[in-house]
Write an enzyme that holds these catalytic residues in place. Sequence first.
Site, PDB file in Angstrom:
ATOM      1  N   LEU A  66      -4.079  -3.487   0.325  1.00  0.00           N
ATOM      2  CA  LEU A  66      -3.296  -4.682   0.635  1.00  0.00           C
ATOM      3  C   LEU A  66      -3.907  -5.490   1.776  1.00  0.00           C
ATOM      4  O   LEU A  66      -3.662  -6.684   1.908  1.00  0.00           O
ATOM      5  CB  LEU A  66      -1.864  -4.252   1.008  1.00  0.00           C
ATOM      6  N   SER A  67      -4.718  -4.853   2.599  1.00  0.00           N
ATOM      7  CA  SER A  67      -5.233  -5.459   3.822  1.00  0.00           C
ATOM      8  C   SER A  67      -6.512  -6.265   3.591  1.00  0.00           C
ATOM      9  O   SER A  67      -7.531  -5.709   3.161  1.00  0.00           O
ATOM     10  CB  SER A  67      -5.526  -4.363   4.859  1.00  0.00           C
ATOM     11  N   PRO A  68      -6.504  -7.577   3.895  1.00  0.00           N
ATOM     12  CA  PRO A  68      -7.734  -8.364   3.786  1.00  0.00           C
ATOM     13  C   PRO A  68      -8.881  -7.828   4.641  1.00  0.00           C
ATOM     14  O   PRO A  68     -10.021  -7.762   4.154  1.00  0.00           O
ATOM     15  CB  PRO A  68      -7.299  -9.774   4.216  1.00  0.00           C
TER      16      PRO A  68
END
Length: 220
Positions: free
Chosen positions: A11-13
């Site tokens: 989920l983390s860019p």
Amino acid sequence: MGKLTLYGIDLSPPVRSVLLTLNALGLPFEFKVVNLLGGDNLKPEFLKMNPQHTVPTLDDDGFYLYDSHAINAYLVAKYGKEDSLYPKDLQQRAIVDQHLHYDSSVIGSTVRAITSPLIRENQTEIPQAKIDALSGVYESLNTFLKSTDYLAGNNLTIADFSVIAVLSGTSIFLEVDATKFPNLAGWVERIKKLPYYEEVNGSKVSQFTNFMKSKNFKIV
């Protein structure tokens, strides 16, 4: 080389930017998912690696590093067969750093202003002014790309990885309009053609967009 282990979530860019770098370099690594909601990042063994308890966190055979920009620069400097992703030439590197700082300051703060109230405060309304600020980011990036194929010149760099990892998810709030931002839209398409892009970033962005959609937000 030692064993590389990356701790993070899809989920983390910032995590995805490191995944892009690892794949661009062709490095073998282990990816360990960190259950943030379950508090895995607050356990003593994780805090030993990263007292800020954030992702991504890299373990390079006992050497621990956090912050995606620092990790990506380190990986290229240590393991890159050549330096195009993070040039050794000081002026070229300064341009890359310039865009990395723009990502961590301007882009990051602009996007967090939109997403944090939805995630942390369960708000459902996004003020139009925050979307306008995101449009301003698009405009700046479009200007940066006026005469080059990539953010720091005509070669792909880690600055491109950091920015695309964020922008690939912001279309849920504001599409990159090719008529308004032709240079930026063209850059996005160039990045999407990288052989590892879809697996590493493209296919994972849906997790972010679906999560944001679940907040049932509206722009007011």
